[in-house]
Design an enzyme around this catalytic site. Sequence first.
Site, PDB file in Angstrom:
ATOM      1  N   ASP A 157      39.466  48.197  35.950  1.00  0.00           N
ATOM      2  CA  ASP A 157      40.323  47.536  36.931  1.00  0.00           C
ATOM      3  C   ASP A 157      41.362  48.526  37.490  1.00  0.00           C
ATOM      4  O   ASP A 157      41.635  48.548  38.692  1.00  0.00           O
ATOM      5  CB  ASP A 157      41.021  46.350  36.236  1.00  0.00           C
ATOM      6  CG  ASP A 157      41.692  45.430  37.225  1.00  0.00           C
ATOM      7  OD1 ASP A 157      40.981  44.863  38.077  1.00  0.00           O
ATOM      8  OD2 ASP A 157      42.931  45.298  37.163  1.00  0.00           O
ATOM      9  N   VAL A 164      46.342  45.394  44.958  1.00  0.00           N
ATOM     10  CA  VAL A 164      47.025  46.423  44.159  1.00  0.00           C
ATOM     11  C   VAL A 164      48.452  45.959  43.898  1.00  0.00           C
ATOM     12  O   VAL A 164      49.171  45.587  44.831  1.00  0.00           O
ATOM     13  CB  VAL A 164      47.068  47.776  44.913  1.00  0.00           C
ATOM     14  CG1 VAL A 164      47.829  48.814  44.092  1.00  0.00           C
ATOM     15  CG2 VAL A 164      45.662  48.273  45.213  1.00  0.00           C
ATOM     16  N   LYS A 216      41.878  50.034  41.452  1.00  0.00           N
ATOM     17  CA  LYS A 216      43.149  50.092  42.192  1.00  0.00           C
ATOM     18  C   LYS A 216      43.444  51.526  42.642  1.00  0.00           C
ATOM     19  O   LYS A 216      43.905  51.742  43.762  1.00  0.00           O
ATOM     20  CB  LYS A 216      44.288  49.557  41.321  1.00  0.00           C
ATOM     21  CG  LYS A 216      44.175  48.057  41.070  1.00  0.00           C
ATOM     22  CD  LYS A 216      45.226  47.596  40.092  1.00  0.00           C
ATOM     23  CE  LYS A 216      45.021  46.120  39.738  1.00  0.00           C
ATOM     24  NZ  LYS A 216      45.761  45.708  38.545  1.00  0.00           N
TER      25      LYS A 216
HETATM   26  N1  LIG Z   1      45.425  36.708  37.956  1.00  0.00           N
HETATM   27  C1  LIG Z   1      46.212  37.653  38.495  1.00  0.00           C
HETATM   28  O1  LIG Z   1      47.405  37.803  38.129  1.00  0.00           O
HETATM   29  C2  LIG Z   1      45.675  38.564  39.558  1.00  0.00           C
HETATM   30  C3  LIG Z   1      46.528  39.516  40.157  1.00  0.00           C
HETATM   31  C4  LIG Z   1      46.043  40.318  41.194  1.00  0.00           C
HETATM   32  C5  LIG Z   1      44.726  40.179  41.610  1.00  0.00           C
HETATM   33  N2  LIG Z   1      43.922  39.281  40.985  1.00  0.00           N
HETATM   34  C6  LIG Z   1      42.536  39.158  41.450  1.00  0.00           C
HETATM   35  O2  LIG Z   1      42.379  37.871  42.026  1.00  0.00           O
HETATM   36  C7  LIG Z   1      41.018  37.450  41.879  1.00  0.00           C
HETATM   37  C8  LIG Z   1      40.996  36.066  41.210  1.00  0.00           C
HETATM   38  O3  LIG Z   1      41.613  36.163  39.940  1.00  0.00           O
HETATM   39  P1  LIG Z   1      41.858  34.861  39.040  1.00  0.00           P
HETATM   40  O4  LIG Z   1      42.751  35.317  37.946  1.00  0.00           O
HETATM   41  O5  LIG Z   1      42.271  33.731  39.910  1.00  0.00           O
HETATM   42  O6  LIG Z   1      40.382  34.604  38.481  1.00  0.00           O
HETATM   43  P2  LIG Z   1      39.770  33.221  37.930  1.00  0.00           P
HETATM   44  O7  LIG Z   1      40.841  32.343  37.412  1.00  0.00           O
HETATM   45  O8  LIG Z   1      38.644  33.625  37.047  1.00  0.00           O
HETATM   46  O9  LIG Z   1      39.189  32.500  39.245  1.00  0.00           O
HETATM   47  C9  LIG Z   1      38.085  32.999  39.950  1.00  0.00           C
HETATM   48  C10 LIG Z   1      37.620  31.905  40.873  1.00  0.00           C
HETATM   49  O10 LIG Z   1      36.581  32.442  41.708  1.00  0.00           O
HETATM   50  C11 LIG Z   1      35.552  31.455  41.797  1.00  0.00           C
HETATM   51  N3  LIG Z   1      34.302  32.070  42.239  1.00  0.00           N
HETATM   52  C12 LIG Z   1      33.512  32.967  41.617  1.00  0.00           C
HETATM   53  N4  LIG Z   1      32.432  33.253  42.369  1.00  0.00           N
HETATM   54  C13 LIG Z   1      32.557  32.518  43.504  1.00  0.00           C
HETATM   55  C14 LIG Z   1      31.770  32.348  44.664  1.00  0.00           C
HETATM   56  N5  LIG Z   1      30.613  33.011  44.838  1.00  0.00           N
HETATM   57  N6  LIG Z   1      32.196  31.496  45.638  1.00  0.00           N
HETATM   58  C15 LIG Z   1      33.352  30.820  45.485  1.00  0.00           C
HETATM   59  N7  LIG Z   1      34.146  30.924  44.411  1.00  0.00           N
HETATM   60  C16 LIG Z   1      33.747  31.767  43.429  1.00  0.00           C
HETATM   61  C17 LIG Z   1      35.507  30.871  40.411  1.00  0.00           C
HETATM   62  O11 LIG Z   1      34.799  29.649  40.422  1.00  0.00           O
HETATM   63  P3  LIG Z   1      34.546  28.776  39.087  1.00  0.00           P
HETATM   64  O12 LIG Z   1      35.855  28.058  38.872  1.00  0.00           O
HETATM   65  O13 LIG Z   1      33.442  27.866  39.484  1.00  0.00           O
HETATM   66  O14 LIG Z   1      34.191  29.752  38.012  1.00  0.00           O
HETATM   67  C18 LIG Z   1      37.014  30.685  40.163  1.00  0.00           C
HETATM   68  O15 LIG Z   1      37.468  29.506  40.799  1.00  0.00           O
HETATM   69  C19 LIG Z   1      40.323  38.544  41.050  1.00  0.00           C
HETATM   70  O16 LIG Z   1      39.650  39.411  41.910  1.00  0.00           O
HETATM   71  C20 LIG Z   1      41.483  39.237  40.353  1.00  0.00           C
HETATM   72  O17 LIG Z   1      41.207  40.585  40.012  1.00  0.00           O
HETATM   73  C21 LIG Z   1      44.361  38.453  39.989  1.00  0.00           C
END
Ligand SMILES: NC(=O)c1ccc[n+]([C@@H]2O[C@H](COP(=O)([O-])OP(=O)(O)OC[C@H]3O[C@@H](n4cnc5c(N)ncnc54)[C@H](OP(=O)(O)O)[C@@H]3O)[C@@H](O)[C@H]2O)c1
Length: 358
Positions: free
Chosen positions: A223, A154, A227
Amino acid sequence: MSAVLAERAAPALQPRAPAVVLLGTGVVGGAFLKLLNTPAASALRLVGAANSQRQQTDPSRLAERGLREQLKRDGDARDDARLLAALDDSGAGTKVVVDATASAELASRHAEWLARGYHVVTANKSLGGGDLAGWRALQAALARGARYGDAATVGAGLPVLSTLRRLRDCGDGLLTLEGVFSGSLSYLFNQYDGSRPFSALLGEARRLGYTEPDPRSDLSGEDVARKLLILARNAGFALGWDEVEVESLVPEPLRALDTDDFLARLDELDAPLAARHAEAASRGHVLRYLARLNQRGHARVGLVEVPPTHPAARLYGTDNQFALTTTRYHTQPLVIQGPGAGPEVTAQALLGDVLALG
Ligand SMILES: NC(=O)c1ccc[n+]([C@@H]2O[C@H](COP(=O)([O-])OP(=O)(O)OC[C@H]3O[C@@H](n4cnc5c(N)ncnc54)[C@H](OP(=O)(O)O)[C@@H]3O)[C@@H](O)[C@H]2O)c1
């Protein structure tokens, strides 16, 4: 550069230094890997890392630069058991699984991992903001002494959950909670003044990387609802997923399209939002996508007209805002505001939770 030069020196760590497995090497996981190479994380030992397809537990490969890219090319097939075994084999007193994915399937295993003595630190909202049975399983594991680091779920680590828990520990009851919990929706409605079509603004926000590649993930309100659920549950309201009223900004006919078709029809968002904006403006108000929880536990996320004196009317950029009115903060709410998204701050929230495990 030679392979030898490309490798970091293997860190000389005590055998009992906390051991970490990282799930997800995307935007947030990649930023977390960078933080592991800073002095702040020098006491931690990475013993495994995985994306959705491959994983690595070989210490010399884990120490290579470009681990994220390496995992895209090669590595072992995904196997959670092997990653947990790497934590066990480390001999560390503190074994941590860091979940930087959005995988509901992985989140459904958090409670089991906690019950087995692993700590879990997560940016993944799917358990805390998912169905009630999962939340209850998590509470049962926590009651047995497990520790769950969820600051990143969050406000990307803004001190919201920690503040809420601290107030609750002191016997201060939450009366209402209101705010803007999405960086992309914050940006869109802070900018939207009716002078340009909403779809043009949305296209710009997408190009700037403020929205997900498919902006319906943001516009659906799902989303934000997750939160709000996490916060409501931490405030003592054990709400189910179906108890949050969610107003989606995606018109019904556009919800089932594939991404390209949706992007080609973005202008269908314009007329309904222009009408809402004109109505609000006729009263001197502005539109904000707000999450709200009242004293009776009623939770809603959706578009609201607010007067210019409202705290959410004075937001900038992609800032998030959380206004907590409590039995002791009742004349004015306690307001927490700041960047609520972004890989660096989110990864820092993960690191902070790992370091707090000691
Ligand atoms: N981006 C932000 O600013 C932000 C802020 C707060 C919270 N979040 C949260 O943080 C999390 C990640 O966000 P992100 O922006 O980094 O997403 P992202 O760039 O789409 O990365 C997701 C990663 O998870 C991997 N993945 C998916 N299923 C998996 C599994 N079963 N085992 C291992 N790895 C797996 C994906 O692998 P592949 O590379 O093989 O697809 C990718 O490396 C999400 O839950 C998001 O809501 C993000």
